[in-house]
Design a protein around this motif. Structure first.
Motif, PDB file in Angstrom:
ATOM      1  N   VAL A  95       0.852  -1.187   0.000  1.00  0.00           N
ATOM      2  CA  VAL A  95       0.000   0.000   0.000  1.00  0.00           C
ATOM      3  C   VAL A  95       0.885   1.234   0.000  1.00  0.00           C
ATOM      4  CG1 VAL A  95      -1.748   1.304   1.276  1.00  0.00           C
ATOM      5  CG2 VAL A  95      -1.855  -1.199   1.217  1.00  0.00           C
ATOM      6  N   LEU A  96       0.696   2.091  -0.998  1.00  0.00           N
ATOM      7  CA  LEU A  96       1.418   3.360  -1.088  1.00  0.00           C
ATOM      8  C   LEU A  96       0.454   4.471  -0.679  1.00  0.00           C
ATOM      9  CD1 LEU A  96       3.008   2.841  -4.613  1.00  0.00           C
ATOM     10  CD2 LEU A  96       4.130   2.521  -2.406  1.00  0.00           C
ATOM     11  N   VAL A  97       0.858   5.268   0.282  1.00  0.00           N
ATOM     12  CA  VAL A  97       0.067   6.428   0.678  1.00  0.00           C
ATOM     13  C   VAL A  97       0.940   7.639   0.413  1.00  0.00           C
ATOM     14  CG1 VAL A  97      -1.284   7.524   2.495  1.00  0.00           C
ATOM     15  CG2 VAL A  97      -1.047   5.034   2.463  1.00  0.00           C
ATOM     16  N   TRP A  98       0.568   8.401  -0.609  1.00  0.00           N
ATOM     17  CA  TRP A  98       1.412   9.483  -1.102  1.00  0.00           C
ATOM     18  C   TRP A  98       0.756  10.840  -0.952  1.00  0.00           C
ATOM     19  CZ3 TRP A  98       2.978   7.210  -6.510  1.00  0.00           C
ATOM     20  CH2 TRP A  98       4.027   6.307  -6.332  1.00  0.00           C
ATOM     21  N   ASP A  99       1.620  11.849  -0.918  1.00  0.00           N
ATOM     22  CA  ASP A  99       1.107  13.208  -1.049  1.00  0.00           C
ATOM     23  C   ASP A  99       0.815  13.432  -2.533  1.00  0.00           C
ATOM     24  OD1 ASP A  99       3.566  13.613  -2.282  1.00  0.00           O
ATOM     25  OD2 ASP A  99       4.391  14.792  -0.643  1.00  0.00           O
ATOM     26  N   ARG A 100       0.427  14.607  -2.873  1.00  0.00           N
ATOM     27  CA  ARG A 100       0.030  14.885  -4.263  1.00  0.00           C
ATOM     28  C   ARG A 100       1.144  15.576  -5.050  1.00  0.00           C
ATOM     29  NH1 ARG A 100      -5.525  13.943  -4.786  1.00  0.00           N
ATOM     30  NH2 ARG A 100      -6.436  13.440  -2.785  1.00  0.00           N
ATOM     31  N   PHE A 107      -2.874  11.245   0.316  1.00  0.00           N
ATOM     32  CA  PHE A 107      -3.269  12.015   1.488  1.00  0.00           C
ATOM     33  C   PHE A 107      -4.244  13.092   1.027  1.00  0.00           C
ATOM     34  CE2 PHE A 107       0.870  10.486   3.073  1.00  0.00           C
ATOM     35  CZ  PHE A 107       0.455   9.983   4.298  1.00  0.00           C
ATOM     36  N   PRO A 108      -5.145  13.519   1.915  1.00  0.00           N
ATOM     37  CA  PRO A 108      -6.066  14.601   1.537  1.00  0.00           C
ATOM     38  C   PRO A 108      -5.289  15.882   1.209  1.00  0.00           C
ATOM     39  CG  PRO A 108      -6.705  13.605   3.631  1.00  0.00           C
ATOM     40  CD  PRO A 108      -5.368  13.037   3.261  1.00  0.00           C
ATOM     41  N   ILE A 109      -5.872  16.700   0.366  1.00  0.00           N
ATOM     42  CA  ILE A 109      -5.279  18.002   0.036  1.00  0.00           C
ATOM     43  C   ILE A 109      -5.274  18.876   1.289  1.00  0.00           C
ATOM     44  CG2 ILE A 109      -5.641  20.122  -1.305  1.00  0.00           C
ATOM     45  CD1 ILE A 109      -6.810  18.354  -3.513  1.00  0.00           C
ATOM     46  N   ALA A 110      -4.223  19.638   1.449  1.00  0.00           N
ATOM     47  CA  ALA A 110      -4.084  20.592   2.560  1.00  0.00           C
ATOM     48  C   ALA A 110      -4.192  19.910   3.923  1.00  0.00           C
ATOM     49  CB  ALA A 110      -5.109  21.716   2.435  1.00  0.00           C
ATOM     50  N   ALA A 111      -3.564  18.734   4.047  1.00  0.00           N
ATOM     51  CA  ALA A 111      -3.551  18.035   5.328  1.00  0.00           C
ATOM     52  C   ALA A 111      -2.144  17.515   5.629  1.00  0.00           C
ATOM     53  CB  ALA A 111      -4.566  16.899   5.311  1.00  0.00           C
ATOM     54  N   PRO A 112      -1.162  18.419   5.677  1.00  0.00           N
ATOM     55  CA  PRO A 112       0.212  17.961   5.922  1.00  0.00           C
ATOM     56  C   PRO A 112       0.374  17.279   7.273  1.00  0.00           C
ATOM     57  CG  PRO A 112       0.080  20.338   6.113  1.00  0.00           C
ATOM     58  CD  PRO A 112      -1.249  19.868   5.580  1.00  0.00           C
ATOM     59  N   ARG A 133      -0.829  11.430  13.381  1.00  0.00           N
ATOM     60  CA  ARG A 133      -2.203  11.225  13.850  1.00  0.00           C
ATOM     61  C   ARG A 133      -3.032  10.357  12.915  1.00  0.00           C
ATOM     62  NH1 ARG A 133      -5.074  16.310  14.589  1.00  0.00           N
ATOM     63  NH2 ARG A 133      -3.662  17.292  13.148  1.00  0.00           N
ATOM     64  N   LEU A 134      -2.371   9.469  12.190  1.00  0.00           N
ATOM     65  CA  LEU A 134      -3.117   8.534  11.345  1.00  0.00           C
ATOM     66  C   LEU A 134      -3.769   7.491  12.228  1.00  0.00           C
ATOM     67  CD1 LEU A 134      -0.547   8.043   8.470  1.00  0.00           C
ATOM     68  CD2 LEU A 134      -2.686   9.326   8.376  1.00  0.00           C
ATOM     69  N   LYS A 135      -5.012   7.166  11.957  1.00  0.00           N
ATOM     70  CA  LYS A 135      -5.770   6.242  12.784  1.00  0.00           C
ATOM     71  C   LYS A 135      -5.274   4.802  12.671  1.00  0.00           C
ATOM     72  CE  LYS A 135      -8.624   9.394  14.151  1.00  0.00           C
ATOM     73  NZ  LYS A 135      -8.310  10.078  15.361  1.00  0.00           N
ATOM     74  N   TRP A 136      -4.634   4.459  11.570  1.00  0.00           N
ATOM     75  CA  TRP A 136      -4.208   3.077  11.353  1.00  0.00           C
ATOM     76  C   TRP A 136      -2.828   2.780  11.907  1.00  0.00           C
ATOM     77  CZ3 TRP A 136      -0.044   3.230   8.056  1.00  0.00           C
ATOM     78  CH2 TRP A 136       0.043   4.337   7.223  1.00  0.00           C
TER      79      TRP A 136
END
Length: 109
Positions: free
Chosen positions: A17-22, A46-51, A104-107
């Motif tokens: 699983v890759l979780v990337w910024d934009r 990652f969501p926009i504007a959520a560093p 603060r990632l829930k996973w």
């Protein structure tokens, strides 16, 4: 990016699983085409504007803190300071774990 992903595929088994910024490099057509051919890679952004959710942002914060007290005289000194900050963070499991937990990632427990 593709060379990096090939190395990841080579050394890690199973689904990845890759979780990337934009960042634009992640969204380039050639990268997207490569990802489409790889059944083991699953990509999320990652969501926009959520560093605050991106652990990599905490790595950059640590590097910035390391270099904040320096006054490089030229580009080479600046580069050496940044690389030293990266090395310090990279060598410390405690610092890397702090980056993950700080996001603060829930996973991640």
């Amino acid at each position: 990016m593709i060379a990096f992903l090939k190395q990841v595929l080579r050394f890690l088994h199973g689904h990845i699983v890759l979780v990337w910024d934009r960042h634009p490099i992640h969204k380039r057509k050639i990268v997207q085409e490569f990802l489409a051919t790889q059944e083991r890679l699953h990509m999320y952004y990652f969501p926009i504007a959520a560093p605050e959710l991106n652990p990599a942002e905490f790595v950059w914060t640590q590097i910035s803190e390391y270099t904040a007290g320096t006054a490089p005289h030229n580009r080479d000194e600046l580069q050496a300071n940044v690389f030293a900050g990266v090395a310090r963070t990279r060598k410390s499991q405690k610092r890397l774990q702090a980056c993950l937990l700080g996001s603060r990632l829930k996973w991640i427990d």
